[in-house]
Motif scaffolding. Structure first.
Motif, PDB file in Angstrom:
ATOM      1  N   ALA A  22       0.835  -1.210   0.000  1.00 31.85           N
ATOM      2  CA  ALA A  22       0.000   0.000   0.000  1.00 31.85           C
ATOM      3  C   ALA A  22       0.872   1.264   0.000  1.00 31.85           C
ATOM      4  O   ALA A  22       0.576   2.233  -0.699  1.00 31.85           O
ATOM      5  CB  ALA A  22      -0.923  -0.005   1.212  1.00 31.85           C
ATOM      6  N   ILE A  23       1.951   1.241   0.759  1.00 34.93           N
ATOM      7  CA  ILE A  23       2.827   2.418   0.794  1.00 34.93           C
ATOM      8  C   ILE A  23       3.656   2.493  -0.492  1.00 34.93           C
ATOM      9  O   ILE A  23       3.881   3.582  -1.031  1.00 34.93           O
ATOM     10  CB  ILE A  23       3.723   2.399   2.053  1.00 34.93           C
ATOM     11  CG1 ILE A  23       2.848   2.464   3.304  1.00 34.93           C
ATOM     12  CG2 ILE A  23       4.710   3.557   2.044  1.00 34.93           C
ATOM     13  CD1 ILE A  23       3.606   2.432   4.614  1.00 34.93           C
ATOM     14  N   MET A  24       4.070   1.341  -0.994  1.00 35.82           N
ATOM     15  CA  MET A  24       4.796   1.336  -2.272  1.00 35.82           C
ATOM     16  C   MET A  24       3.941   1.987  -3.363  1.00 35.82           C
ATOM     17  O   MET A  24       4.444   2.727  -4.200  1.00 35.82           O
ATOM     18  CB  MET A  24       5.155  -0.107  -2.694  1.00 35.82           C
ATOM     19  CG  MET A  24       6.311  -0.724  -1.942  1.00 35.82           C
ATOM     20  SD  MET A  24       7.862   0.213  -2.050  1.00 35.82           S
ATOM     21  CE  MET A  24       8.287  -0.028  -3.770  1.00 35.82           C
ATOM     22  N   LYS A  25       2.664   1.707  -3.308  1.00 35.28           N
ATOM     23  CA  LYS A  25       1.745   2.267  -4.301  1.00 35.28           C
ATOM     24  C   LYS A  25       1.715   3.802  -4.183  1.00 35.28           C
ATOM     25  O   LYS A  25       1.724   4.510  -5.196  1.00 35.28           O
ATOM     26  CB  LYS A  25       0.342   1.681  -4.071  1.00 35.28           C
ATOM     27  CG  LYS A  25      -0.570   1.860  -5.248  1.00 35.28           C
ATOM     28  CD  LYS A  25      -1.814   1.005  -5.088  1.00 35.28           C
ATOM     29  CE  LYS A  25      -2.901   1.470  -6.033  1.00 35.28           C
ATOM     30  NZ  LYS A  25      -4.198   0.854  -5.747  1.00 35.28           N
ATOM     31  N   ALA A  26       1.699   4.280  -2.939  1.00 36.00           N
ATOM     32  CA  ALA A  26       1.678   5.734  -2.725  1.00 36.00           C
ATOM     33  C   ALA A  26       2.987   6.373  -3.208  1.00 36.00           C
ATOM     34  O   ALA A  26       2.991   7.455  -3.794  1.00 36.00           O
ATOM     35  CB  ALA A  26       1.457   6.034  -1.245  1.00 36.00           C
ATOM     36  N   LEU A  27       4.110   5.695  -2.982  1.00 34.90           N
ATOM     37  CA  LEU A  27       5.411   6.217  -3.430  1.00 34.90           C
ATOM     38  C   LEU A  27       5.467   6.225  -4.949  1.00 34.90           C
ATOM     39  O   LEU A  27       5.934   7.175  -5.581  1.00 34.90           O
ATOM     40  CB  LEU A  27       6.548   5.373  -2.862  1.00 34.90           C
ATOM     41  CG  LEU A  27       6.762   5.487  -1.342  1.00 34.90           C
ATOM     42  CD1 LEU A  27       7.692   4.380  -0.848  1.00 34.90           C
ATOM     43  CD2 LEU A  27       7.338   6.863  -0.996  1.00 34.90           C
ATOM     44  N   ASP A  28       4.959   5.123  -5.486  1.00 34.92           N
ATOM     45  CA  ASP A  28       4.922   4.961  -6.921  1.00 34.92           C
ATOM     46  C   ASP A  28       4.112   6.078  -7.575  1.00 34.92           C
ATOM     47  O   ASP A  28       4.514   6.638  -8.597  1.00 34.92           O
ATOM     48  CB  ASP A  28       4.248   3.610  -7.197  1.00 34.92           C
ATOM     49  CG  ASP A  28       4.676   3.074  -8.527  1.00 34.92           C
ATOM     50  OD1 ASP A  28       5.890   3.138  -8.787  1.00 34.92           O
ATOM     51  OD2 ASP A  28       3.794   2.655  -9.313  1.00 34.92           O
ATOM     52  N   LYS A  29       3.011   6.407  -6.959  1.00 35.51           N
ATOM     53  CA  LYS A  29       2.136   7.453  -7.480  1.00 35.51           C
ATOM     54  C   LYS A  29       2.890   8.775  -7.599  1.00 35.51           C
ATOM     55  O   LYS A  29       2.645   9.576  -8.494  1.00 35.51           O
ATOM     56  CB  LYS A  29       0.925   7.608  -6.562  1.00 35.51           C
ATOM     57  CG  LYS A  29      -0.115   8.550  -7.126  1.00 35.51           C
ATOM     58  CD  LYS A  29      -1.399   8.515  -6.338  1.00 35.51           C
ATOM     59  CE  LYS A  29      -2.271   9.702  -6.718  1.00 35.51           C
ATOM     60  NZ  LYS A  29      -3.449   9.818  -5.866  1.00 35.51           N
ATOM     61  N   ARG A  30       3.813   9.011  -6.661  1.00 38.11           N
ATOM     62  CA  ARG A  30       4.606  10.240  -6.729  1.00 38.11           C
ATOM     63  C   ARG A  30       5.854  10.076  -7.575  1.00 38.11           C
ATOM     64  O   ARG A  30       6.661  10.998  -7.682  1.00 38.11           O
ATOM     65  CB  ARG A  30       4.969  10.693  -5.319  1.00 38.11           C
ATOM     66  CG  ARG A  30       3.735  11.147  -4.591  1.00 38.11           C
ATOM     67  CD  ARG A  30       3.997  11.732  -3.265  1.00 38.11           C
ATOM     68  NE  ARG A  30       4.759  12.959  -3.284  1.00 38.11           N
ATOM     69  CZ  ARG A  30       4.903  13.725  -2.197  1.00 38.11           C
ATOM     70  NH1 ARG A  30       4.343  13.380  -1.072  1.00 38.11           N
ATOM     71  NH2 ARG A  30       5.608  14.821  -2.243  1.00 38.11           N
TER      72      ARG A  30
END
Ligand code: CDP
Ligand code: MG
Length: 394
Positions: A22-30
């Motif tokens: 879930a956090i990887m996804k948020a980092l990825d989004k940025r």
């Protein structure tokens, strides 16, 4: 980068740091793939709930260095505050809240609340009733809530002091120790700062156990690319000089630093007389107005932000083309922080410092020596800038 005195050169990718999807996804989004040095160094220890002292220059990603492990440690079903971040100013607290909210965008049930002075307490009380797991707060307002028993900290496991040195030298030391004393069940404390003062070491000595020390030097990898100038100029000509530099440099976004609230207002007035769009931010300006001003500046709707050191501290305002030290800063560290607003994200930056008296010249000599920066000397006379020879005084 040094960890407990050992120099580490390896920088890690986020996918090497055991971060949840879930956090990887948020980092990825940025679009973030590689962790910054302070993140590479701190995240593994913070994940294990070790005490950490991290010293890294402004703009090197300290927020995520503690933010990622904090969000990772949240129980999305939980109803207790388990993560607490203390920050010296409201603006910084709000900025941390935003960054943390970004990180938990894909973690349903994780809530972040920000508590700061100068805003109605009732709204914050209402937000606290939603059972956040993460609280970001300025020390004074947090104490208020604790006294009213509108926030409970007995389940807090991790406490972070962001901009720790600043917080302690702003007179929050008693509030901070009081808060730490009341958090009996804490597992670890993180102190994150661009500089580590004696007060920070004192707190560490009393409250941390065998802390991991992480130091990121302002080396070539991190050192922003900033051309620095000091300009000898008559006091009465400073505003005109600044207007000239803005015009000829074609700068779109500038920050001008003054040493006092009063001076920020005066400078803003002088610039407006010259049709330069600007606003002042300092501690006496209402919170809501300050936020609006910052937003306008971030959105590029205003050319110059005029600020005091306290108001600007820790703000993630990047993309600034030029920094003006309208007044020579009182502390060498302030100089470093001020010019750190430009030349971020590997862009080229420019910093001008105006010196109008012998005292200011001497102060500047001291800054140049103390910070080992290379600063070119110029003189403003009769409307023109002259280059001065290096004279060996610095
Ligand atoms: O707290 P500090 O001054 O060290 O820096 P920050 O405010 O946490 O981060 C400065 C900027 O770097 C923010 O805009 C981050 O989103 C960005 N950034 C990052 O934190 N990590 C990366 N891997 C890349 C960029
Ligand atoms: Mg920061």
């Amino acid at each position: 980068m040094e960890i407990n005195g050992e120099t580490i050169t390896e920088v890690k990718r986020y996918d090497q740091l055991n971060i949840s999807p879930a956090i990887m996804k948020a980092l990825d989004k940025r679009g973030f793939v590689t962790a910054t040095p302070v993140q590479s160094g701190a995240i593994p220890y913070f994940m294990e709930k070790r005490d950490v002292i991290a010293k890294a220059p402004t703009g090197t990603g300290k927020t995520f260095a503690f933010g990622i492990p904090m969000v990772e440690h949240c129980d999305s079903q939980g109803t207790d505050v388990t993560q607490l971040v203390l920050a010296p100013t409201r603006e910084l607290a709000l900025q941390i809240q935003d960054e943390l909210r970004d990180l938990c965008e894909f973690m349903e049930g994780v809530r972040v609340v920000c508590l700061y002075g100068g805003a109605p307490i009732e709204k914050q009380i209402k937000e606290l009733k939603n059972h956040p797991q993460i609280v970001v707060a300025t020390p004074g307002r947090l104490m208020d809530h604790m006294k009213r028993r509108t926030v409970r900290l007995d389940h807090v496991e991790t406490v972070v002091l962001d901009e720790a040195d600043r917080m302690l030298d702003m007179g929050f030391i008693r509030d901070v120790t009081h808060i730490l004393d009341l958090i009996k069940n804490r597992k670890n404390i993180g102190m994150f700062s661009a500089t580590i003062s004696r007060e920070v070491m004192d707190i560490s000595w009393v409250y941390q156990r065998d802390p991991v020390e992480i130091t990121v030097q302002a080396d070539i990898q991190n050192k922003p690319d900033i051309d620095q100038y000091r300009i000898e100029v008559d006091r009465g000509e400073k505003a005109e000089l600044m207007a000239q530099l803005l015009l000829h440099g074609g700068y779109e976004r500038a920050i001008a630093f003054c040493n006092t609230k009063n001076m920020t207002d005066r400078l803003a007035g002088l610039l407006r007389m010259r049709h330069i769009s600007c606003e002042a931010i300092h501690g006496d300006i209402q919170q809501a107005t300050r936020e609006k001003t910052l937003q306008r500046f971030r959105d590029g709707k205003m050319q110059v932000l005029v600020a005091t050191d306290v108001a600007a501290r820790g703000l993630d305002i990047d993309d600034v083309d030029v920094v003006f030290n309208y007044d020579v800063p009182d502390e060498n560290e302030y100089y470093v922080h001020r010019i750190g607003r430009t030349g971020r994200a590997r862009k080229h930056g420019i910093a001008y410092t105006f010196c109008s008296s012998i005292t200011e010249e001497l102060r500047m000599d001291n800054i140049v020596k103390g910070t080992r920066n290379k600063v070119k000397k110029l003189k403003y006379e009769k409307g023109t800038l002259l280059e001065l020879p290096e004279d060996g005084t610095v």
